[in-house]
Write a protein that holds these residues in place. Sequence first.
Motif, PDB file in Angstrom:
ATOM      1  N   TYR A 147       6.720  -3.927  -6.928  1.00  0.00           N
ATOM      2  CA  TYR A 147       5.336  -3.554  -7.129  1.00  0.00           C
ATOM      3  C   TYR A 147       5.074  -3.941  -8.596  1.00  0.00           C
ATOM      4  O   TYR A 147       5.753  -3.439  -9.614  1.00  0.00           O
ATOM      5  CB  TYR A 147       5.060  -2.332  -6.719  1.00  0.00           C
ATOM      6  CG  TYR A 147       3.711  -2.085  -6.832  1.00  0.00           C
ATOM      7  CD1 TYR A 147       2.551  -2.253  -5.936  1.00  0.00           C
ATOM      8  CD2 TYR A 147       2.955  -1.213  -7.807  1.00  0.00           C
ATOM      9  CE1 TYR A 147       1.345  -1.982  -6.189  1.00  0.00           C
ATOM     10  CE2 TYR A 147       1.948  -0.677  -8.012  1.00  0.00           C
ATOM     11  CZ  TYR A 147       0.976  -1.186  -6.925  1.00  0.00           C
ATOM     12  OH  TYR A 147      -0.469  -0.818  -7.040  1.00  0.00           O
ATOM     13  N   SER A 150      -2.096  -2.944  -8.068  1.00  0.00           N
ATOM     14  CA  SER A 150      -2.565  -3.070  -6.696  1.00  0.00           C
ATOM     15  C   SER A 150      -3.269  -4.407  -6.323  1.00  0.00           C
ATOM     16  O   SER A 150      -3.231  -4.592  -4.893  1.00  0.00           O
ATOM     17  CB  SER A 150      -3.802  -2.004  -6.975  1.00  0.00           C
ATOM     18  OG  SER A 150      -4.665  -2.461  -8.016  1.00  0.00           O
ATOM     19  N   SER A 153      -0.134  -6.029  -4.211  1.00  0.00           N
ATOM     20  CA  SER A 153       0.740  -4.960  -3.568  1.00  0.00           C
ATOM     21  C   SER A 153       1.162  -5.333  -1.838  1.00  0.00           C
ATOM     22  O   SER A 153       1.842  -4.965  -1.361  1.00  0.00           O
ATOM     23  CB  SER A 153      -0.139  -3.695  -3.341  1.00  0.00           C
ATOM     24  OG  SER A 153      -1.253  -3.972  -2.469  1.00  0.00           O
ATOM     25  N   ILE A 157       4.783  -4.888  -0.201  1.00  0.00           N
ATOM     26  CA  ILE A 157       4.860  -4.045   1.048  1.00  0.00           C
ATOM     27  C   ILE A 157       5.497  -4.684   2.091  1.00  0.00           C
ATOM     28  O   ILE A 157       6.511  -4.033   2.831  1.00  0.00           O
ATOM     29  CB  ILE A 157       3.295  -3.770   1.511  1.00  0.00           C
ATOM     30  CG1 ILE A 157       2.811  -2.585   0.277  1.00  0.00           C
ATOM     31  CG2 ILE A 157       3.317  -2.902   2.780  1.00  0.00           C
ATOM     32  CD1 ILE A 157       1.237  -2.181   0.532  1.00  0.00           C
ATOM     33  N   MET A 181      -5.404  -3.136   5.104  1.00  0.00           N
ATOM     34  CA  MET A 181      -5.814  -3.100   3.558  1.00  0.00           C
ATOM     35  C   MET A 181      -6.244  -4.502   3.338  1.00  0.00           C
ATOM     36  O   MET A 181      -7.241  -4.693   2.534  1.00  0.00           O
ATOM     37  CB  MET A 181      -4.268  -3.256   3.060  1.00  0.00           C
ATOM     38  CG  MET A 181      -3.506  -1.937   2.857  1.00  0.00           C
ATOM     39  SD  MET A 181      -1.826  -1.979   2.190  1.00  0.00           S
ATOM     40  CE  MET A 181      -2.212  -2.397   0.617  1.00  0.00           C
ATOM     41  N   VAL A 188      -3.496   2.159  -0.177  1.00  0.00           N
ATOM     42  CA  VAL A 188      -2.168   1.999   0.329  1.00  0.00           C
ATOM     43  C   VAL A 188      -1.902   3.360   1.064  1.00  0.00           C
ATOM     44  O   VAL A 188      -1.310   3.133   2.102  1.00  0.00           O
ATOM     45  CB  VAL A 188      -1.271   1.848  -0.833  1.00  0.00           C
ATOM     46  CG1 VAL A 188       0.182   1.982  -0.724  1.00  0.00           C
ATOM     47  CG2 VAL A 188      -1.333   0.347  -1.535  1.00  0.00           C
ATOM     48  N   GLU A 210      -0.875   6.934  -6.242  1.00  0.00           N
ATOM     49  CA  GLU A 210      -2.161   6.030  -6.172  1.00  0.00           C
ATOM     50  C   GLU A 210      -3.330   6.623  -6.936  1.00  0.00           C
ATOM     51  O   GLU A 210      -4.060   5.896  -7.551  1.00  0.00           O
ATOM     52  CB  GLU A 210      -2.348   5.976  -4.566  1.00  0.00           C
ATOM     53  CG  GLU A 210      -3.447   4.925  -4.588  1.00  0.00           C
ATOM     54  CD  GLU A 210      -3.697   4.500  -2.907  1.00  0.00           C
ATOM     55  OE1 GLU A 210      -4.489   3.613  -2.460  1.00  0.00           O
ATOM     56  OE2 GLU A 210      -3.205   5.354  -2.141  1.00  0.00           O
TER      57      GLU A 210
END
Length: 284
Positions: A147, A150, A153, A157, A181, A188, A210
């Motif tokens: 990661y 954002s 992401s 994931i 998402m 997230v 987050e």
Amino acid sequence: MLGLASKSGNMAEIYRATAKFLERRQEFKKNLRSALITPAVTMFILFLAVLFYVGYIFPETAKLFVKFGIDLPPMTAFTLAISDFLIDNAILVTAFTLLPPVFLWRFTLSKKGGYIADKYIIRIPILGTLIHKTLIEVYCRVFYTLYSGSAESIEPIKIAAEATGNKYFEYRVKNVAVPLMIKKGIGVTDAFIASGVFTETALSRLHSGEETGTLKNTSLQLANYYESETVYKLKNLIEVIQISIAMVIMVVMIALTLVSAETATVRPKTPGTSNPVHIEKNIA
């Protein structure tokens, strides 16, 4: 992960994280075998040994008493009845003993069977909770490594979900959380809540990360926390299972010893004596 390392420019950290990830996966499989597979194999072999004793060894002695018309004690008579049943239904007993494990093993090798097995293994009491937390630990450890923000992401994931090795966990993240998402633009944590594969503790910690912009570091903290918890509890669980298996073996051995000891007390009738009932009838 190694492919991303060559592109990201952060090769050293990703290599170290990959080594740690592989180490934890190997340790997880080893502990799983110790806690689940090894006891199952031990109990299966014990079951086969008892079947062999009751179905073959014991009747060789007990049927001699029946041949000479000697009355059998209760446990000996009951065990001989079970032996006769096993011998008369040998094919059925063999099928009942061997087919279910073979069918279950073959079923778990299929795509659907593996999905179902991975789904319900995390719902097993006590052990399932530890397996579930270990999956989240592996997920968070890989996610932390990949990661970078954002905006990027989705790929971390997906890769982290694949790294868990659990088909159900991977499916829920990739086919429930990720689409939410992408299509709805939710965060997230909200996507992870919808997936239904994260614990309340994990969701709470990830939500805090987050909101504060420390999701990456929070993932590492959560992974380290679950690693400490699961390693300690899993070792204790393995010890409890091993003691339980030893107790079961002891009980089975005591039962077989009692049956054998009772058989040793059987005595034939003294020659020349008759049944008291017949004697009374003759006197009358």
